[in-house]
Design an enzyme around this catalytic site. Sequence first.
Site, PDB file in Angstrom:
ATOM      1  N   CYS A   1      12.713  60.117  36.243  1.00  0.00           N
ATOM      2  CA  CYS A   1      12.958  60.266  37.687  1.00  0.00           C
ATOM      3  C   CYS A   1      12.666  61.681  38.178  1.00  0.00           C
ATOM      4  O   CYS A   1      12.580  61.909  39.381  1.00  0.00           O
ATOM      5  CB  CYS A   1      14.401  59.888  38.024  1.00  0.00           C
ATOM      6  SG  CYS A   1      15.630  60.952  37.259  1.00  0.00           S
TER       7      CYS A   1
ATOM      8  N   CYS B   1      22.364  58.723  35.273  1.00  0.00           N
ATOM      9  CA  CYS B   1      22.472  59.949  36.074  1.00  0.00           C
ATOM     10  C   CYS B   1      23.646  60.796  35.600  1.00  0.00           C
ATOM     11  O   CYS B   1      23.580  62.015  35.645  1.00  0.00           O
ATOM     12  CB  CYS B   1      22.656  59.627  37.543  1.00  0.00           C
ATOM     13  SG  CYS B   1      21.412  58.485  38.195  1.00  0.00           S
TER      14      CYS B   1
HETATM   15 FE1  FES Z   1      17.500  60.469  38.078  1.00  0.00          FE
HETATM   16 FE2  FES Z   1      19.787  59.797  39.196  1.00  0.00          FE
HETATM   17  S1  FES Z   1      17.866  58.853  39.469  1.00  0.00           S
HETATM   18  S2  FES Z   1      19.434  61.312  37.742  1.00  0.00           S
END
Ligand code: FES
Length: 102
Positions: free
Chosen positions: A33, A102
């Site tokens: 991400c 996360c």
């Molecule tokens: Fe990457 Fe939350 S989507 S840490």
Amino acid sequence: MYSNKVIDHFENPRNVGTIDHPDGIGKQGNPVCGDVMEIAIKVNDNIIEEGKFRTFGCCAAIATSSMVTEMVKGKTLDEAEQISKQAVADALDGLPPAKMHC
Ligand code: FES
């Protein structure tokens, strides 16, 4: 989707910033991400006096950073090491399964 506690820690994050001459610092990035988290601690006599964070990331990443810096205060290093991601999620009244990383 998010609990009121997650939203509160996202909108009013605790302990944002850096520590001058920290006793420990950790950085973690998620290549999937692209989020990046840095947490610094000040330790005195094996007790964590302060934790600060800088997180470039999603709502859950900021809320968990904020919560974990609150949770480590006053704990020994060994106690802090025992804090699991589930304990952080529980302290935030839960996280959606897709946001546990996360
Ligand atoms: Fe990457 Fe939350 S989507 S840490």
